[in-house]
Structures are given as structure tokens and as C-alpha cells.
Design a protein around this motif. Structure first.
Motif, PDB file in Angstrom:
ATOM      1  N   LEU A  84      42.285  48.826  48.636  1.00 50.76           N
ATOM      2  CA  LEU A  84      42.589  47.889  49.989  1.00 50.76           C
ATOM      3  C   LEU A  84      42.280  46.624  49.864  1.00 50.76           C
ATOM      4  N   VAL A  85      41.910  46.242  48.781  1.00 47.92           N
ATOM      5  CA  VAL A  85      41.709  44.782  48.603  1.00 47.92           C
ATOM      6  C   VAL A  85      42.065  44.304  47.058  1.00 47.92           C
ATOM      7  N   PRO A  86      42.590  43.416  46.553  1.00 50.85           N
ATOM      8  CA  PRO A  86      43.130  42.880  45.285  1.00 50.85           C
ATOM      9  C   PRO A  86      42.099  43.070  44.285  1.00 50.85           C
ATOM     10  N   VAL A  87      42.615  43.828  43.250  1.00 50.34           N
ATOM     11  CA  VAL A  87      41.877  44.145  42.092  1.00 50.34           C
ATOM     12  C   VAL A  87      42.679  43.205  40.628  1.00 50.34           C
ATOM     13  N   GLU A  88      42.022  42.750  39.952  1.00 48.73           N
ATOM     14  CA  GLU A  88      42.555  41.999  38.590  1.00 48.73           C
ATOM     15  C   GLU A  88      43.255  42.776  37.675  1.00 48.73           C
ATOM     16  N   ALA A  89      44.577  42.802  37.497  1.00 51.81           N
ATOM     17  CA  ALA A  89      45.151  43.487  36.563  1.00 51.81           C
ATOM     18  C   ALA A  89      45.517  42.557  35.029  1.00 51.81           C
ATOM     19  N   PHE A  90      45.656  41.171  35.224  1.00 57.52           N
ATOM     20  CA  PHE A  90      45.599  40.647  34.112  1.00 57.52           C
ATOM     21  C   PHE A  90      44.671  39.331  34.325  1.00 57.52           C
ATOM     22  N   SER A  91      44.121  39.006  33.231  1.00 56.33           N
ATOM     23  CA  SER A  91      43.143  37.858  33.360  1.00 56.33           C
ATOM     24  C   SER A  91      43.389  36.255  33.444  1.00 56.33           C
ATOM     25  N   GLY A  92      44.887  36.185  32.795  1.00 60.44           N
ATOM     26  CA  GLY A  92      45.310  35.204  32.642  1.00 60.44           C
ATOM     27  C   GLY A  92      46.613  34.934  32.016  1.00 60.44           C
ATOM     28  N   ASP A  93      47.391  33.606  31.932  1.00 60.01           N
ATOM     29  CA  ASP A  93      48.442  33.392  31.068  1.00 60.01           C
ATOM     30  C   ASP A  93      49.784  34.130  31.627  1.00 60.01           C
ATOM     31  N   VAL A  94      49.545  34.605  32.883  1.00 62.88           N
ATOM     32  CA  VAL A  94      50.957  35.213  33.661  1.00 62.88           C
ATOM     33  C   VAL A  94      51.984  33.988  34.249  1.00 62.88           C
ATOM     34  N   ALA A  95      53.129  34.106  33.903  1.00 62.19           N
ATOM     35  CA  ALA A  95      54.002  33.467  34.433  1.00 62.19           C
ATOM     36  C   ALA A  95      54.918  33.755  35.686  1.00 62.19           C
ATOM     37  N   LEU A 152      56.302  44.602  36.976  1.00 64.27           N
ATOM     38  CA  LEU A 152      56.782  43.942  35.652  1.00 64.27           C
ATOM     39  C   LEU A 152      55.807  42.539  35.441  1.00 64.27           C
ATOM     40  N   VAL A 153      55.492  42.099  34.493  1.00 59.02           N
ATOM     41  CA  VAL A 153      54.709  40.975  34.361  1.00 59.02           C
ATOM     42  C   VAL A 153      55.292  40.141  33.045  1.00 59.02           C
ATOM     43  N   LEU A 154      55.794  39.111  33.176  1.00 56.94           N
ATOM     44  CA  LEU A 154      56.153  37.852  32.257  1.00 56.94           C
ATOM     45  C   LEU A 154      55.059  36.920  32.001  1.00 56.94           C
ATOM     46  N   LYS A 155      54.568  36.918  30.658  1.00 54.85           N
ATOM     47  CA  LYS A 155      53.395  36.058  30.363  1.00 54.85           C
ATOM     48  C   LYS A 155      54.007  34.686  29.716  1.00 54.85           C
ATOM     49  N   THR A 156      53.183  33.616  29.894  1.00 55.83           N
ATOM     50  CA  THR A 156      53.568  32.454  29.490  1.00 55.83           C
ATOM     51  C   THR A 156      54.175  32.263  28.021  1.00 55.83           C
ATOM     52  N   ASP A 157      53.637  33.125  27.070  1.00 52.92           N
ATOM     53  CA  ASP A 157      54.234  33.240  25.730  1.00 52.92           C
ATOM     54  C   ASP A 157      55.765  34.166  25.403  1.00 52.92           C
ATOM     55  N   GLY A 158      56.228  34.364  26.769  1.00 56.95           N
ATOM     56  CA  GLY A 158      57.600  34.965  26.900  1.00 56.95           C
ATOM     57  C   GLY A 158      57.396  36.608  26.826  1.00 56.95           C
ATOM     58  N   SER A 159      56.116  37.147  26.357  1.00 59.50           N
ATOM     59  CA  SER A 159      56.079  38.516  26.262  1.00 59.50           C
ATOM     60  C   SER A 159      56.237  39.408  27.719  1.00 59.50           C
ATOM     61  N   ILE A 198      49.932  39.391  43.282  1.00 58.55           N
ATOM     62  CA  ILE A 198      49.553  38.178  43.615  1.00 58.55           C
ATOM     63  C   ILE A 198      49.294  37.358  42.237  1.00 58.55           C
ATOM     64  N   LEU A 199      49.907  36.120  42.100  1.00 55.63           N
ATOM     65  CA  LEU A 199      49.695  35.598  41.062  1.00 55.63           C
ATOM     66  C   LEU A 199      48.822  34.144  41.439  1.00 55.63           C
ATOM     67  N   LYS A 200      47.912  34.096  40.736  1.00 57.39           N
ATOM     68  CA  LYS A 200      46.881  32.921  41.238  1.00 57.39           C
ATOM     69  C   LYS A 200      47.268  31.668  40.361  1.00 57.39           C
ATOM     70  N   GLN A 201      46.811  30.512  40.474  1.00 54.98           N
ATOM     71  CA  GLN A 201      46.969  29.200  39.969  1.00 54.98           C
ATOM     72  C   GLN A 201      46.304  29.251  38.635  1.00 54.98           C
ATOM     73  N   ASP A 202      45.279  30.176  38.358  1.00 51.67           N
ATOM     74  CA  ASP A 202      44.687  30.267  37.052  1.00 51.67           C
ATOM     75  C   ASP A 202      45.559  31.135  36.214  1.00 51.67           C
ATOM     76  N   GLY A 203      46.618  31.659  36.472  1.00 54.19           N
ATOM     77  CA  GLY A 203      47.425  32.461  35.792  1.00 54.19           C
ATOM     78  C   GLY A 203      46.923  34.048  35.607  1.00 54.19           C
ATOM     79  N   SER A 204      46.050  34.239  36.506  1.00 53.73           N
ATOM     80  CA  SER A 204      45.686  35.895  36.619  1.00 53.73           C
ATOM     81  C   SER A 204      46.407  36.410  37.590  1.00 53.73           C
ATOM     82  N   LEU A 205      46.519  37.597  37.424  1.00 56.09           N
ATOM     83  CA  LEU A 205      47.253  38.516  38.344  1.00 56.09           C
ATOM     84  C   LEU A 205      46.435  39.473  38.857  1.00 56.09           C
ATOM     85  N   TRP A 206      46.833  39.856  40.027  1.00 57.37           N
ATOM     86  CA  TRP A 206      45.955  40.560  41.147  1.00 57.37           C
ATOM     87  C   TRP A 206      46.775  41.559  41.804  1.00 57.37           C
TER      88      TRP A 206
END
Length: 201
Positions: free
Chosen positions: A33-44, A54-61, A6-14
Motif C-alpha cells: 500500500l506504500v512504496p517499498v525499495e526494489a533497487f538501492s541505486g544506479d537506476v536510469a 523492467l529496470v535499466l541501470k546506469t551501467d547499461g545492464s 517510482i525512480l527517485k533522484q538518488d537513483g533508487s527504485l521504489w
């Protein structure tokens, strides 16, 4: 297969669901059973395979985690990861995850692929699994889609290419032959693609 990203509007991944291979990326192998945070931000962008993510971040990583016994993460090992590992530091523009393989389009225009290749779905001309990304298509791609064991490539010129399993005609080339190298299906005019388990749109 049994997990959600789940990608949230703030760029965090759950993430939630099955986590036996670490595919939720939270550093554990505990189902959630409920979403946990995997990345805190900058996920594209995100893509979920059968047991890997797979996770693509805004910096292209590009980052990957989860099942990796045949190289779906692309880190050069067969070790599954419960925390994200960086595959590319920059330059990735789009991603797709098959059940046990990954497709990675880079800003050099080329498509790279890794993981399960039993049916030639990586498009590198072999049926050998790849632990690290290999060149699958040396032409600019606008989109990629990953089916069960076949891949679709939308060329930047609107052409459609396909490779991999073809038992039910899912490649659309008029045959039921496996293609380990992408074959052109439609020369121009394609705008979007999607791959089902054993069919293509």
C-alpha cells in the motif's frame, strides 16, 4: 496494470501496488500500500508492463521481474520472478514494456524483443512467443513505444515504423492487417512517439 514504479533522484527504485507475480521486485508476492525499495541505486530508467517490470541501470545492464509465463522478462524461462534477474550485463540504452512483452534497444543500434507475440508485436516475422530476446529491427532506433499488441519504433533518421496488431488502424499504414515485420509509416521528420492500447501518436 495495477502497480507503480517510482525512480527517485538518488537513483533508487521504489514500487507499490499489486505484487501477485513479484512485479514490485521486493522478493515477495505481497501487495504494498506504500512504496517499498526494489533497487538501492544506479537506476536510469524503468518500464511497467501489465504484470512485469523492467529496470535499466546506469551501467547499461537490464533487469526484469514479475510475470513471465510467456517470456516477457526475457531470461529464457517461463518462470515468474519476485526478485530482479539480470537480462543483459551492459549495452542497453532504452526500454519499453507492453502488457506481456518487452522492447529493448541496445547500443549496437538494434532493437530486441521478447514475450507475447500473438499479434506479431515483437516484429521478428513470426507470431510465436519468445522466452528470450530476438532481433526485432536491425536498424538504429531513437525511441520505442509499446501498445497493447502493437509496437512503434522511431528510427535514428526520424522515420516511424510499426508492427503488430492493426485491427483499428493503430499502425497507421492504411490497412487493418497484422504486421509481423515492422513497416515504415513515415519516412522522416518524426521526433516523438507514444502507443495507447489500440491507437498511436
Amino acid at each position: 496494470s495495477y502497480h507503480s514504479l517510482i525512480l527517485k533522484q538518488d537513483g533508487s527504485l521504489w514500487a507499490c501496488g499489486d505484487n501477485v507475480y513479484g512485479q514490485l521486485g521486493d522478493g515477495t508476492n505481497t501487495d504494498r500500500l506504500v512504496p517499498v525499495e526494489a533497487f538501492s541505486g544506479d537506476v536510469a530508467d524503468v518500464a511497467a508492463g501489465q504484470g512485469h517490470s523492467l529496470v535499466l541501470k546506469t551501467d547499461g545492464s537490464l533487469w526484469a521481474f514479475g510475470y513471465n509465463w510467456i517470456g516477457g522478462l526475457g531470461d529464457g524461462t517461463a518462470v515468474s520472478r519476485s526478485t530482479p534477474v539480470q537480462i543483459y550485463a551492459a549495452g542497453v540504452v532504452r526500454i519499453a514494456a507492453g502488457p506481456l512483452y518487452s522492447l529493448i534497444a541496445r547500443d549496437d543500434g538494434w532493437l530486441w524483443a521478447c514475450g507475447d507475440n500473438y499479434r506479431g508485436q515483437l516484429g521478428d516475422g513470426t507470431i510465436v512467443d519468445q522466452l528470450a530476446p530476438v532481433t526485432a529491427f536491425p536498424e538504429p532506433v531513437a525511441a520505442v513505444a509499446a501498445g497493447e499488441s502493437h509496437a512503434l519504433l522511431l528510427g535514428a533518421d526520424g522515420s516511424l515504423w510499426a508492427c503488430g496488431r492493426n485491427q483499428y488502424g493503430e499502425l497507421g499504414d492504411g490497412t487493418s492487417s497484422i504486421r509481423a515485420v515492422p513497416v515504415e509509416i513515415i519516412p522522416t521528420g518524426v521526433s516523438a512517439i507514444a502507443a495507447g492500447e489500440e491507437h498511436s501518436l
